[in-house]
Design a protein around this motif. Structure first.
Motif, PDB file in Angstrom:
ATOM      1  N   SER A 184      15.553  -7.400 -11.658  1.00 45.25           N
ATOM      2  CA  SER A 184      16.225  -8.141 -10.600  1.00 45.25           C
ATOM      3  C   SER A 184      15.419  -9.388 -10.271  1.00 45.25           C
ATOM      4  O   SER A 184      14.216  -9.286  -9.986  1.00 45.25           O
ATOM      5  CB  SER A 184      16.369  -7.263  -9.367  1.00 45.25           C
ATOM      6  N   VAL A 185      16.074 -10.562 -10.343  1.00 37.61           N
ATOM      7  CA  VAL A 185      15.397 -11.827 -10.095  1.00 37.61           C
ATOM      8  C   VAL A 185      16.250 -12.704  -9.193  1.00 37.61           C
ATOM      9  O   VAL A 185      17.411 -12.397  -8.916  1.00 37.61           O
ATOM     10  CB  VAL A 185      15.091 -12.570 -11.416  1.00 37.61           C
ATOM     11  N   GLN A 186      15.665 -13.815  -8.779  1.00 36.01           N
ATOM     12  CA  GLN A 186      16.380 -14.814  -7.985  1.00 36.01           C
ATOM     13  C   GLN A 186      16.950 -15.898  -8.896  1.00 36.01           C
ATOM     14  O   GLN A 186      16.495 -16.083 -10.033  1.00 36.01           O
ATOM     15  CB  GLN A 186      15.423 -15.450  -6.981  1.00 36.01           C
ATOM     16  N   THR A 187      17.928 -16.605  -8.376  1.00 34.21           N
ATOM     17  CA  THR A 187      18.512 -17.726  -9.115  1.00 34.21           C
ATOM     18  C   THR A 187      17.424 -18.704  -9.548  1.00 34.21           C
ATOM     19  O   THR A 187      16.541 -19.041  -8.759  1.00 34.21           O
ATOM     20  CB  THR A 187      19.535 -18.454  -8.232  1.00 34.21           C
ATOM     21  N   GLY A 188      17.512 -19.116 -10.805  1.00 33.43           N
ATOM     22  CA  GLY A 188      16.550 -20.069 -11.342  1.00 33.43           C
ATOM     23  C   GLY A 188      15.359 -19.440 -12.042  1.00 33.43           C
ATOM     24  O   GLY A 188      14.614 -20.137 -12.738  1.00 33.43           O
ATOM     25  N   MET A 216      15.755 -15.669 -21.264  1.00 31.07           N
ATOM     26  CA  MET A 216      16.792 -16.145 -20.349  1.00 31.07           C
ATOM     27  C   MET A 216      16.128 -16.962 -19.246  1.00 31.07           C
ATOM     28  O   MET A 216      15.366 -16.409 -18.434  1.00 31.07           O
ATOM     29  CB  MET A 216      17.559 -14.964 -19.754  1.00 31.07           C
ATOM     30  N   ASN A 217      16.389 -18.249 -19.235  1.00 26.36           N
ATOM     31  CA  ASN A 217      15.842 -19.152 -18.229  1.00 26.36           C
ATOM     32  C   ASN A 217      16.951 -19.644 -17.308  1.00 26.36           C
ATOM     33  O   ASN A 217      18.132 -19.551 -17.630  1.00 26.36           O
ATOM     34  CB  ASN A 217      15.167 -20.346 -18.907  1.00 26.36           C
ATOM     35  N   SER A 218      16.545 -20.178 -16.172  1.00 28.01           N
ATOM     36  CA  SER A 218      17.501 -20.734 -15.202  1.00 28.01           C
ATOM     37  C   SER A 218      18.646 -19.759 -14.938  1.00 28.01           C
ATOM     38  O   SER A 218      19.825 -20.125 -14.981  1.00 28.01           O
ATOM     39  CB  SER A 218      18.054 -22.069 -15.711  1.00 28.01           C
ATOM     40  N   LEU A 219      18.287 -18.540 -14.650  1.00 26.95           N
ATOM     41  CA  LEU A 219      19.296 -17.503 -14.462  1.00 26.95           C
ATOM     42  C   LEU A 219      20.161 -17.793 -13.238  1.00 26.95           C
ATOM     43  O   LEU A 219      19.707 -18.340 -12.226  1.00 26.95           O
ATOM     44  CB  LEU A 219      18.637 -16.144 -14.336  1.00 26.95           C
ATOM     45  N   GLU A 220      21.419 -17.424 -13.368  1.00 23.80           N
ATOM     46  CA  GLU A 220      22.419 -17.635 -12.322  1.00 23.80           C
ATOM     47  C   GLU A 220      23.041 -16.293 -11.954  1.00 23.80           C
ATOM     48  O   GLU A 220      23.028 -15.362 -12.772  1.00 23.80           O
ATOM     49  CB  GLU A 220      23.497 -18.582 -12.846  1.00 23.80           C
ATOM     50  N   PRO A 221      23.601 -16.185 -10.760  1.00 19.21           N
ATOM     51  CA  PRO A 221      24.251 -14.921 -10.377  1.00 19.21           C
ATOM     52  C   PRO A 221      25.322 -14.477 -11.383  1.00 19.21           C
ATOM     53  O   PRO A 221      25.521 -13.274 -11.581  1.00 19.21           O
ATOM     54  CB  PRO A 221      24.864 -15.246  -9.011  1.00 19.21           C
ATOM     55  N   GLU A 222      25.966 -15.437 -12.036  1.00  6.22           N
ATOM     56  CA  GLU A 222      26.990 -15.106 -13.028  1.00  6.22           C
ATOM     57  C   GLU A 222      26.411 -14.432 -14.270  1.00  6.22           C
ATOM     58  O   GLU A 222      27.161 -13.907 -15.105  1.00  6.22           O
ATOM     59  CB  GLU A 222      27.740 -16.374 -13.452  1.00  6.22           C
ATOM     60  N   THR A 246      24.495 -11.870 -14.064  1.00  2.43           N
ATOM     61  CA  THR A 246      24.331 -10.463 -13.721  1.00  2.43           C
ATOM     62  C   THR A 246      25.223  -9.594 -14.602  1.00  2.43           C
ATOM     63  O   THR A 246      26.434  -9.815 -14.688  1.00  2.43           O
ATOM     64  CB  THR A 246      24.682 -10.223 -12.247  1.00  2.43           C
ATOM     65  N   ALA A 247      24.609  -8.628 -15.274  1.00  5.59           N
ATOM     66  CA  ALA A 247      25.357  -7.794 -16.220  1.00  5.59           C
ATOM     67  C   ALA A 247      24.427  -6.741 -16.800  1.00  5.59           C
ATOM     68  O   ALA A 247      23.205  -6.805 -16.628  1.00  5.59           O
ATOM     69  CB  ALA A 247      25.931  -8.637 -17.358  1.00  5.59           C
ATOM     70  N   VAL A 248      25.009  -5.805 -17.505  1.00  2.45           N
ATOM     71  CA  VAL A 248      24.241  -4.928 -18.380  1.00  2.45           C
ATOM     72  C   VAL A 248      24.223  -5.592 -19.751  1.00  2.45           C
ATOM     73  O   VAL A 248      25.280  -5.931 -20.290  1.00  2.45           O
ATOM     74  CB  VAL A 248      24.857  -3.523 -18.467  1.00  2.45           C
ATOM     75  N   TYR A 249      23.036  -5.787 -20.283  1.00  2.00           N
ATOM     76  CA  TYR A 249      22.869  -6.473 -21.550  1.00  2.00           C
ATOM     77  C   TYR A 249      22.622  -5.458 -22.673  1.00  2.00           C
ATOM     78  O   TYR A 249      21.811  -4.526 -22.516  1.00  2.00           O
ATOM     79  CB  TYR A 249      21.704  -7.455 -21.474  1.00  2.00           C
ATOM     80  N   ILE A 285      19.998  -8.318 -12.889  1.00  2.00           N
ATOM     81  CA  ILE A 285      20.625  -8.691 -11.618  1.00  2.00           C
ATOM     82  C   ILE A 285      20.015 -10.005 -11.158  1.00  2.00           C
ATOM     83  O   ILE A 285      18.793 -10.119 -11.058  1.00  2.00           O
ATOM     84  CB  ILE A 285      20.423  -7.609 -10.551  1.00  2.00           C
ATOM     85  N   VAL A 286      20.869 -10.977 -10.895  1.00  2.00           N
ATOM     86  CA  VAL A 286      20.412 -12.279 -10.432  1.00  2.00           C
ATOM     87  C   VAL A 286      21.003 -12.515  -9.048  1.00  2.00           C
ATOM     88  O   VAL A 286      22.223 -12.565  -8.884  1.00  2.00           O
ATOM     89  CB  VAL A 286      20.829 -13.406 -11.384  1.00  2.00           C
ATOM     90  N   SER A 287      20.132 -12.684  -8.074  1.00  2.00           N
ATOM     91  CA  SER A 287      20.569 -12.873  -6.692  1.00  2.00           C
ATOM     92  C   SER A 287      20.473 -14.340  -6.298  1.00  2.00           C
ATOM     93  O   SER A 287      19.553 -15.043  -6.713  1.00  2.00           O
ATOM     94  CB  SER A 287      19.698 -12.043  -5.756  1.00  2.00           C
ATOM     95  N   SER A 288      21.409 -14.764  -5.481  1.00  2.00           N
ATOM     96  CA  SER A 288      21.409 -16.164  -5.038  1.00  2.00           C
ATOM     97  C   SER A 288      20.525 -16.357  -3.817  1.00  2.00           C
ATOM     98  O   SER A 288      20.059 -15.391  -3.220  1.00  2.00           O
ATOM     99  CB  SER A 288      22.832 -16.600  -4.722  1.00  2.00           C
TER     100      SER A 288
END
Length: 121
Positions: free
Chosen positions: A11-15, A82-88, A90-93, A118-121
């Motif tokens: 679980s990370v934050q946006t970006g 995966m860099n600059s992650l966005e909430p979109e 968010t998925a099972v990879y 999981i990417v949180s905004s």
């Protein structure tokens, strides 16, 4: 029997960034091609990225420029940076490897168990 082990989700934050790994078990003769797919919540599984035995890469449009697929031949491992992650994102990879278990065995597809991002905004 070849088994795939995925790691690196979380679980990370946006970006922020994550690096997923998909390691094929001992007894893998060659990874002929590899791909990453993802399944967002409530949606169908979708294609993310692909790499061939000649290191030709392809990405779905939404991740191009942010994600990089690579492989370590010696360790029979495939990565998804995966860099600059966005909430979109968010998925099972899931990793999908096209593997020849032995020099005489016809290659076939193997799937990882899936790992949550999981990417949180």
């Amino acid at each position: 029997q070849v088994q795939l082990t995925e790691s690196g989700g979380g679980s990370v934050q946006t970006g922020e960034s994550l690096r997923l790994s998909c390691a094929a078990s001992r007894g893998t003769h060659a990874i002929l091609a590899a791909g990453w797919y993802r399944q967002p919540p409530g949606k169908e599984r979708e294609y993310v990225a692909f790499i061939t035995s000649r290191d030709t890469r392809n990405y779905t449009t939404s991740v191009e420029g942010r994600f990089t697929i690579s492989r370590d031949y010696a360790k029979n491992t495939v990565f998804l940076q995966m860099n600059s992650l966005e909430p979109e994102d968010t998925a099972v990879y899931y990793c999908n490897l096209y593997i020849a278990a032995t020099p005489s065995t016809p290659p076939r597809d193997y799937w990882g168990q899936g790992i949550q991002v999981i990417v949180s905004s």
